[in-house]
Design a protein around this motif. Structure first.
Motif, mmCIF file in Angstrom:
data_model
loop_
_atom_site.group_PDB
_atom_site.id
_atom_site.type_symbol
_atom_site.label_atom_id
_atom_site.label_comp_id
_atom_site.label_asym_id
_atom_site.label_seq_id
_atom_site.Cartn_x
_atom_site.Cartn_y
_atom_site.Cartn_z
ATOM 1 N N MET A 1 -3.380 8.323 -2.066
ATOM 2 C CA MET A 1 -1.900 7.844 -2.388
ATOM 3 C C MET A 1 -1.837 6.857 -3.605
ATOM 4 O O MET A 1 -2.989 6.281 -4.427
ATOM 5 C CB MET A 1 -2.300 6.842 -1.339
ATOM 6 C CG MET A 1 -0.932 5.757 -1.194
ATOM 7 S SD MET A 1 0.092 7.541 -0.126
ATOM 8 C CE MET A 1 1.602 7.369 -0.513
ATOM 9 N N ALA A 2 -1.078 6.589 -4.246
ATOM 10 C CA ALA A 2 -0.543 5.936 -5.750
ATOM 11 C C ALA A 2 -1.033 4.565 -5.137
ATOM 12 O O ALA A 2 -0.637 3.913 -4.702
ATOM 13 C CB ALA A 2 0.878 6.476 -6.667
ATOM 14 N N VAL A 3 -1.468 4.258 -6.442
ATOM 15 C CA VAL A 3 -2.034 2.847 -6.740
ATOM 16 C C VAL A 3 -0.544 2.612 -7.238
ATOM 17 O O VAL A 3 -0.164 2.721 -8.687
ATOM 18 C CB VAL A 3 -2.461 2.287 -7.181
ATOM 19 C CG1 VAL A 3 -2.977 0.887 -7.351
ATOM 20 C CG2 VAL A 3 -4.254 2.824 -6.566
ATOM 21 N N ILE A 4 0.033 1.355 -6.274
ATOM 22 C CA ILE A 4 1.642 0.240 -7.057
ATOM 23 C C ILE A 4 1.105 -0.781 -7.668
ATOM 24 O O ILE A 4 0.587 -1.899 -6.827
ATOM 25 C CB ILE A 4 2.471 0.436 -6.288
ATOM 26 C CG1 ILE A 4 2.863 1.683 -5.558
ATOM 27 C CG2 ILE A 4 3.397 -0.376 -6.595
ATOM 28 C CD1 ILE A 4 3.616 1.900 -4.433
ATOM 29 N N ALA A 5 0.811 -1.017 -9.011
ATOM 30 C CA ALA A 5 0.396 -2.792 -9.682
ATOM 31 C C ALA A 5 1.764 -3.568 -9.190
ATOM 32 O O ALA A 5 2.941 -2.656 -8.330
ATOM 33 C CB ALA A 5 0.340 -2.389 -10.859
ATOM 34 N N LYS A 6 1.415 -4.332 -9.101
ATOM 35 C CA LYS A 6 2.095 -6.153 -9.047
ATOM 36 C C LYS A 6 3.278 -6.188 -10.605
ATOM 37 O O LYS A 6 4.434 -6.490 -10.196
ATOM 38 C CB LYS A 6 1.087 -7.599 -8.454
ATOM 39 C CG LYS A 6 0.269 -6.956 -7.199
ATOM 40 C CD LYS A 6 0.137 -8.448 -7.153
ATOM 41 C CE LYS A 6 -0.543 -7.958 -5.538
ATOM 42 N NZ LYS A 6 -1.749 -8.944 -5.779
ATOM 43 N N LYS A 7 2.294 -5.632 -11.402
ATOM 44 C CA LYS A 7 3.443 -6.565 -12.457
ATOM 45 C C LYS A 7 2.889 -4.658 -13.196
ATOM 46 O O LYS A 7 2.725 -4.495 -14.416
ATOM 47 C CB LYS A 7 2.516 -7.193 -13.668
ATOM 48 C CG LYS A 7 3.564 -7.557 -14.849
ATOM 49 C CD LYS A 7 2.995 -8.576 -15.268
ATOM 50 C CE LYS A 7 3.879 -9.019 -16.256
ATOM 51 N NZ LYS A 7 3.112 -9.996 -17.842
ATOM 52 N N VAL A 8 4.461 -4.490 -13.472
ATOM 53 C CA VAL A 8 5.019 -2.753 -13.650
ATOM 54 C C VAL A 8 4.956 -2.807 -15.618
ATOM 55 O O VAL A 8 5.873 -3.571 -15.610
ATOM 56 C CB VAL A 8 5.349 -2.312 -13.161
ATOM 57 C CG1 VAL A 8 5.609 -0.550 -13.812
ATOM 58 C CG2 VAL A 8 5.122 -1.713 -12.082
ATOM 59 N N GLN A 9 4.608 -1.802 -15.831
ATOM 60 C CA GLN A 9 4.113 -1.360 -17.335
ATOM 61 C C GLN A 9 5.943 -1.214 -17.926
ATOM 62 O O GLN A 9 5.593 -0.074 -17.484
ATOM 63 C CB GLN A 9 3.556 -1.160 -18.605
ATOM 64 C CG GLN A 9 2.206 -2.265 -18.477
ATOM 65 C CD GLN A 9 1.149 -2.014 -18.623
ATOM 66 O OE1 GLN A 9 1.348 -0.257 -19.310
ATOM 67 N NE2 GLN A 9 0.012 -2.898 -18.782
ATOM 68 N N PRO A 10 7.257 -1.119 -18.948
ATOM 69 C CA PRO A 10 7.993 -0.813 -18.680
ATOM 70 C C PRO A 10 7.783 1.029 -19.263
ATOM 71 O O PRO A 10 8.017 1.683 -18.858
ATOM 72 C CB PRO A 10 8.696 -1.166 -19.609
ATOM 73 C CG PRO A 10 7.998 -2.731 -20.266
ATOM 74 C CD PRO A 10 6.545 -3.024 -19.339
ATOM 75 N N ALA A 11 6.839 0.741 -19.856
ATOM 76 C CA ALA A 11 6.569 2.316 -20.723
ATOM 77 C C ALA A 11 5.805 3.467 -19.503
ATOM 78 O O ALA A 11 5.970 4.139 -19.004
ATOM 79 C CB ALA A 11 5.470 2.848 -21.443
ATOM 80 N N ASN A 62 -0.800 10.007 -11.426
ATOM 81 C CA ASN A 62 -0.532 9.256 -10.750
ATOM 82 C C ASN A 62 0.868 8.704 -10.997
ATOM 83 O O ASN A 62 1.482 9.019 -10.114
ATOM 84 C CB ASN A 62 -1.326 8.051 -11.112
ATOM 85 C CG ASN A 62 -1.077 6.248 -9.985
ATOM 86 O OD1 ASN A 62 -1.518 7.065 -9.245
ATOM 87 N ND2 ASN A 62 -1.348 5.060 -10.575
ATOM 88 N N PHE A 63 1.474 9.334 -12.063
ATOM 89 C CA PHE A 63 2.293 9.543 -12.393
ATOM 90 C C PHE A 63 2.935 10.775 -11.404
ATOM 91 O O PHE A 63 4.377 10.200 -10.530
ATOM 92 C CB PHE A 63 2.373 9.538 -13.727
ATOM 93 C CG PHE A 63 2.506 8.001 -14.550
ATOM 94 C CD1 PHE A 63 2.025 7.056 -14.024
ATOM 95 C CD2 PHE A 63 2.710 8.353 -15.787
ATOM 96 C CE1 PHE A 63 1.086 5.547 -14.451
ATOM 97 C CE2 PHE A 63 1.899 7.615 -16.813
ATOM 98 C CZ PHE A 63 2.376 6.081 -16.172
ATOM 99 N N ALA A 64 2.480 11.175 -11.829
ATOM 100 C CA ALA A 64 3.573 12.438 -10.661
ATOM 101 C C ALA A 64 3.227 12.469 -9.338
ATOM 102 O O ALA A 64 4.134 12.529 -8.258
ATOM 103 C CB ALA A 64 2.362 13.768 -10.998
ATOM 104 N N ARG A 65 2.192 11.813 -9.116
ATOM 105 C CA ARG A 65 2.177 10.972 -7.072
ATOM 106 C C ARG A 65 3.836 10.866 -7.128
ATOM 107 O O ARG A 65 4.369 11.123 -5.191
ATOM 108 C CB ARG A 65 0.364 10.723 -6.795
ATOM 109 C CG ARG A 65 -0.655 11.729 -6.463
ATOM 110 C CD ARG A 65 -1.840 10.767 -5.761
ATOM 111 N NE ARG A 65 -2.586 11.380 -6.244
ATOM 112 C CZ ARG A 65 -3.305 10.645 -7.006
ATOM 113 N NH1 ARG A 65 -3.202 9.726 -7.691
ATOM 114 N NH2 ARG A 65 -4.578 11.482 -7.709
ATOM 115 N N ILE A 66 4.122 9.719 -7.683
ATOM 116 C CA ILE A 66 4.612 8.383 -7.860
ATOM 117 C C ILE A 66 6.053 9.082 -7.118
ATOM 118 O O ILE A 66 7.243 8.941 -6.922
ATOM 119 C CB ILE A 66 4.860 7.921 -7.995
ATOM 120 C CG1 ILE A 66 3.439 6.549 -8.216
ATOM 121 C CG2 ILE A 66 6.155 6.439 -8.010
ATOM 122 C CD1 ILE A 66 2.951 5.435 -9.098
#
Length: 171
Positions: A1-11, A62-66
């Motif tokens: 499963m994809a890991v979702i960070a608490k603070k996501v970087q805009p890039a 990870n990006f592809a999973r999300i």
């Protein structure tokens, strides 16, 4: 499963949005391991796929999973491990799979992991079998040929009968 960070970087958010946009334009996805391919080999594969209106894309797993989760394409996370390239296509995905398997025969570094065809998950064995099925255009040609055969035979028989009658009338 994809890991979702608490603070996501805009890039990263932008990269995921781009992946969602690209993936949403296609119906079928074929996943392959490209470890060991040279740039020239990947370019040659892209050129072959472009002829079938397919696109070959490398996206971070990870990006592809999300992105796939967001566009409701399920059961693809298992194919998103290690270096993964995604062949994306809207129609004639079996022909694209055939190109990938033919290329893998020439360049053993490429190995097909699986696919999502019409939102159905295909493992490597199933996608290989799918690649051997004729494409839609080939099936249409086969159908038309089968339908055309009896009509041609009837036309030739009628023409022979007409020629015979005209020959009898001339005598």
């Amino acid at each position: 499963m994809a890991v979702i960070a608490k603070k996501v970087q805009p890039a990263k958010t932008e990269a995921i949005e781009n992946a969602k946009k690209i993936f949403s334009e296609y119906n079928d996805f074929i996943f392959a391991d490209y470890r060991g391919l040279t740039v020239e080999q990947i370019t040659a594969l892209r050129d072959k796929l472009r002829e079938k209106n397919a696109v070959l894309k490398v996206v971070k797993n990870n990006f592809a999973r999300i992105a796939f989760d967001a566009i409701k394409v399920e059961n693809v996370a298992e194919y998103l491990s290690g270096p993964t390239v995604i062949a994306m296509v809207n129609e004639d995905s079996n022909e694209v799979a055939k190109i990938l398997y033919d290329f893998a025969q020439e360049v053993p570094a490429l190995s097909v992991k699986g696919a999502s065809i019409n939102k159905e998950s295909y493992d490597a064995a199933k996608i290989e079998a799918y690649s051997k099925v004729p494409g839609k255009k080939q099936l249409y040609a086969m159908l038309m040929s089968a339908m055309n055969g009896p009509v041609q035979k009837l036309a030739a028989t009628l023409q022979a009968y007409a020629d015979k009658k005209s020959a009898e009338g001339a005598n």
